[in-house]
Design a protein around this motif. Structure first.
Motif, PDB file in Angstrom:
ATOM      1  N   UNK A 105       0.829  -1.203   0.000  1.00 49.20           N
ATOM      2  CA  UNK A 105       0.000   0.000   0.000  1.00 49.20           C
ATOM      3  C   UNK A 105       0.864   1.254   0.000  1.00 49.20           C
ATOM      4  N   UNK A 106       1.887   1.262   0.843  1.00 47.07           N
ATOM      5  CA  UNK A 106       2.783   2.418   0.936  1.00 47.07           C
ATOM      6  C   UNK A 106       3.541   2.611  -0.375  1.00 47.07           C
ATOM      7  N   UNK A 107       3.947   1.520  -0.994  1.00 53.63           N
ATOM      8  CA  UNK A 107       4.642   1.625  -2.281  1.00 53.63           C
ATOM      9  C   UNK A 107       3.718   2.260  -3.324  1.00 53.63           C
ATOM     10  N   UNK A 108       2.448   1.838  -3.343  1.00 52.75           N
ATOM     11  CA  UNK A 108       1.481   2.405  -4.279  1.00 52.75           C
ATOM     12  C   UNK A 108       1.249   3.879  -3.980  1.00 52.75           C
ATOM     13  N   UNK A 109       1.207   4.230  -2.704  1.00 53.62           N
ATOM     14  CA  UNK A 109       0.995   5.623  -2.299  1.00 53.62           C
ATOM     15  C   UNK A 109       2.157   6.502  -2.741  1.00 53.62           C
ATOM     16  N   UNK A 110       3.378   6.040  -2.511  1.00 52.18           N
ATOM     17  CA  UNK A 110       4.559   6.825  -2.878  1.00 52.18           C
ATOM     18  C   UNK A 110       4.634   7.018  -4.389  1.00 52.18           C
ATOM     19  N   UNK A 111       4.342   5.972  -5.130  1.00 52.43           N
ATOM     20  CA  UNK A 111       4.400   6.055  -6.588  1.00 52.43           C
ATOM     21  C   UNK A 111       3.393   7.073  -7.110  1.00 52.43           C
ATOM     22  N   UNK A 112       2.186   7.035  -6.588  1.00 52.58           N
ATOM     23  CA  UNK A 112       1.152   7.955  -7.061  1.00 52.58           C
ATOM     24  C   UNK A 112       1.468   9.393  -6.664  1.00 52.58           C
ATOM     25  N   UNK A 113       2.003   9.584  -5.458  1.00 50.37           N
ATOM     26  CA  UNK A 113       2.379  10.934  -5.019  1.00 50.37           C
ATOM     27  C   UNK A 113       3.507  11.488  -5.876  1.00 50.37           C
ATOM     28  N   UNK A 114       4.478  10.638  -6.203  1.00 50.67           N
ATOM     29  CA  UNK A 114       5.588  11.084  -7.059  1.00 50.67           C
ATOM     30  C   UNK A 114       5.071  11.516  -8.428  1.00 50.67           C
ATOM     31  N   UNK A 115       4.146  10.768  -8.960  1.00 55.43           N
ATOM     32  CA  UNK A 115       3.588  11.113 -10.273  1.00 55.43           C
ATOM     33  C   UNK A 115       2.862  12.456 -10.229  1.00 55.43           C
ATOM     34  N   UNK A 116       2.298  12.770  -9.067  1.00 55.09           N
ATOM     35  CA  UNK A 116       1.583  14.031  -8.907  1.00 55.09           C
ATOM     36  C   UNK A 116       2.435  15.149  -8.357  1.00 55.09           C
ATOM     37  N   UNK A 117       3.739  14.877  -8.173  1.00 59.98           N
ATOM     38  CA  UNK A 117       4.689  15.860  -7.662  1.00 59.98           C
ATOM     39  C   UNK A 117       4.258  16.394  -6.292  1.00 59.98           C
ATOM     40  N   UNK A 118       3.816  15.467  -5.434  1.00 59.81           N
ATOM     41  CA  UNK A 118       3.392  15.814  -4.088  1.00 59.81           C
ATOM     42  C   UNK A 118       4.388  15.287  -3.069  1.00 59.81           C
ATOM     43  N   UNK A 119       4.672  16.101  -2.064  1.00 64.97           N
ATOM     44  CA  UNK A 119       5.595  15.707  -1.003  1.00 64.97           C
ATOM     45  C   UNK A 119       4.787  15.229   0.208  1.00 64.97           C
ATOM     46  N   UNK A 120       4.734  13.919   0.378  1.00 59.83           N
ATOM     47  CA  UNK A 120       3.985  13.309   1.479  1.00 59.83           C
ATOM     48  C   UNK A 120       4.895  12.319   2.196  1.00 59.83           C
ATOM     49  N   UNK A 121       4.906  12.381   3.513  1.00 62.31           N
ATOM     50  CA  UNK A 121       5.739  11.498   4.325  1.00 62.31           C
ATOM     51  C   UNK A 121       4.991  10.190   4.569  1.00 62.31           C
ATOM     52  N   UNK A 122       5.220   9.211   3.704  1.00 62.50           N
ATOM     53  CA  UNK A 122       4.580   7.906   3.861  1.00 62.50           C
ATOM     54  C   UNK A 122       5.496   6.975   4.648  1.00 62.50           C
ATOM     55  N   UNK A 123       4.908   6.253   5.586  1.00 56.69           N
ATOM     56  CA  UNK A 123       5.694   5.343   6.424  1.00 56.69           C
ATOM     57  C   UNK A 123       4.998   3.990   6.524  1.00 56.69           C
ATOM     58  N   UNK A 124       5.764   2.947   6.249  1.00 55.10           N
ATOM     59  CA  UNK A 124       5.249   1.594   6.430  1.00 55.10           C
ATOM     60  C   UNK A 124       5.510   1.201   7.877  1.00 55.10           C
ATOM     61  N   UNK A 125       4.527   1.446   8.716  1.00 51.40           N
ATOM     62  CA  UNK A 125       4.682   1.184  10.144  1.00 51.40           C
ATOM     63  C   UNK A 125       3.302   1.078  10.770  1.00 51.40           C
ATOM     64  N   UNK A 126       3.264   0.944  12.077  1.00 52.85           N
ATOM     65  CA  UNK A 126       2.002   0.880  12.807  1.00 52.85           C
ATOM     66  C   UNK A 126       1.954   2.021  13.811  1.00 52.85           C
ATOM     67  N   UNK A 127       0.782   2.296  14.308  1.00 52.50           N
ATOM     68  CA  UNK A 127       0.636   3.373  15.274  1.00 52.50           C
ATOM     69  C   UNK A 127       1.400   3.052  16.561  1.00 52.50           C
ATOM     70  N   UNK A 128       1.520   1.760  16.883  1.00 50.99           N
ATOM     71  CA  UNK A 128       2.265   1.383  18.096  1.00 50.99           C
ATOM     72  C   UNK A 128       3.757   1.619  17.953  1.00 50.99           C
ATOM     73  N   UNK A 129       4.273   1.541  16.740  1.00 52.68           N
ATOM     74  CA  UNK A 129       5.707   1.688  16.508  1.00 52.68           C
ATOM     75  C   UNK A 129       6.143   3.137  16.373  1.00 52.68           C
ATOM     76  N   UNK A 130       5.191   4.055  16.279  1.00 58.53           N
ATOM     77  CA  UNK A 130       5.542   5.460  16.141  1.00 58.53           C
ATOM     78  C   UNK A 130       5.975   6.045  17.485  1.00 58.53           C
ATOM     79  N   UNK A 131       6.791   7.058  17.408  1.00 58.96           N
ATOM     80  CA  UNK A 131       7.280   7.738  18.607  1.00 58.96           C
ATOM     81  C   UNK A 131       6.178   8.676  19.095  1.00 58.96           C
TER      82      UNK A 131
END
Length: 254
Positions: A105-131
């Motif tokens: 899912x994250x790979x698909x998100x990054x690819x689509x954002x790149x095509x649209x020239x959008x800067x989005x911080x996508x992370x393959x992680x879980x809410x528990x693993x976030x700081x």
């Protein structure tokens, strides 16, 4: 630069359901096809976006007519999929962090954002693993809580990353006979809007249950609304009927 993650209090504690991740990973390549298997999300997305934008503008005193009305706000979209909400929120000026445990899912998100020239911080992680030292003005959990293994724990981690006075927006499905008939039998078996097995009725969350989890984590409900589909107009709209789909806005204590 993203902050380094610290491990959760208990390494074994997780709200992630591996079966749910596998289910949506199979759909990752179809996320951006408005006529494909994710068509229901594309259909409801404008309503979700407008609801979030309007709530944010009211809360943070922004001009709703401004094309950059969310400028300066940090938004965390948990279970972001391929970024269907992340991209339009970014275009409204928000600094968006999209989180999903599915690598495809994250790979698909990054690819689509790149095509649209959008800067989005996508992370393959879980809410528990976030700081939890990372804080956000807005935390989104859209069509997520009905897929996690522990709703209370999930809401707790979301609340921990919300800035004082920030907004949390949750959309999910009620649990009753009507939601079983419409969201399971109707949407998956009769109309075939969704692949069979997309939802498990026993994991749906009633408004009272969600309210209790929010209040347990010092979040106050500011607004709640039902979401209904009109077959005649072929569109989704807000409603007082919360029997099936509904959305809740909660505010963090200052």
């Amino acid at each position: 630069m993203a902050m380094q993650s610290t491990p959760p209090a208990s390494a074994a504690a997780s709200t992630v359901d591996p079966a749910e991740i596998a289910k949506f990973s199979k759909l990752s390549e179809q996320w951006w096809d408005p006529k494909g298997k994710m068509a229901p999300l594309h259909k409801i997305n404008p309503l979700r976006l407008t609801y979030i934008r309007d709530a944010a503008c009211r809360k943070f005193d922004r001009n709703i007519r401004s094309l950059n009305c969310l400028s300066g706000l940090r938004v965390l979209d948990i279970g972001c999929g391929a970024g269907l909400l992340c991209e339009p929120l970014t275009r409204l000026g928000a600094q968006v962090i999209g989180v999903d445990p599915s690598a495809s899912n994250i790979a698909a998100a990054r690819l689509h954002a790149d095509r649209g020239h959008l800067s989005i911080d996508y992370r393959c992680t879980t809410v528990e693993e976030m700081d939890v030292r990372e804080r956000f003005d807005i935390v989104l959990a859209m069509e997520v809580v009905e897929h996690v293994s522990d709703v209370g724990m999930f809401i707790g981690r979301c609340a921990a990353m919300l800035k004082p006075g920030g907004l949390m927006v949750v959309s999910t499905l009620n649990r009753n006979w009507k939601s079983f008939a419409l969201a399971i039998v109707g949407a998956e078996y009769v109309l075939r809007w969704l692949p069979r097995g997309t939802h498990q009725w026993e994991k749906f969350v009633t408004p009272d249950e969600l309210a209790r989890h929010l209040l347990d984590n010092r979040l106050t409900i500011a607004e709640q609304t039902g979401v209904v589909y009109s077959p005649f107009a072929d569109r989704w709209g807000l409603s007082s009927d919360m029997d099936v789909n509904y959305m809740v806005i909660a505010e963090g204590m200052i």
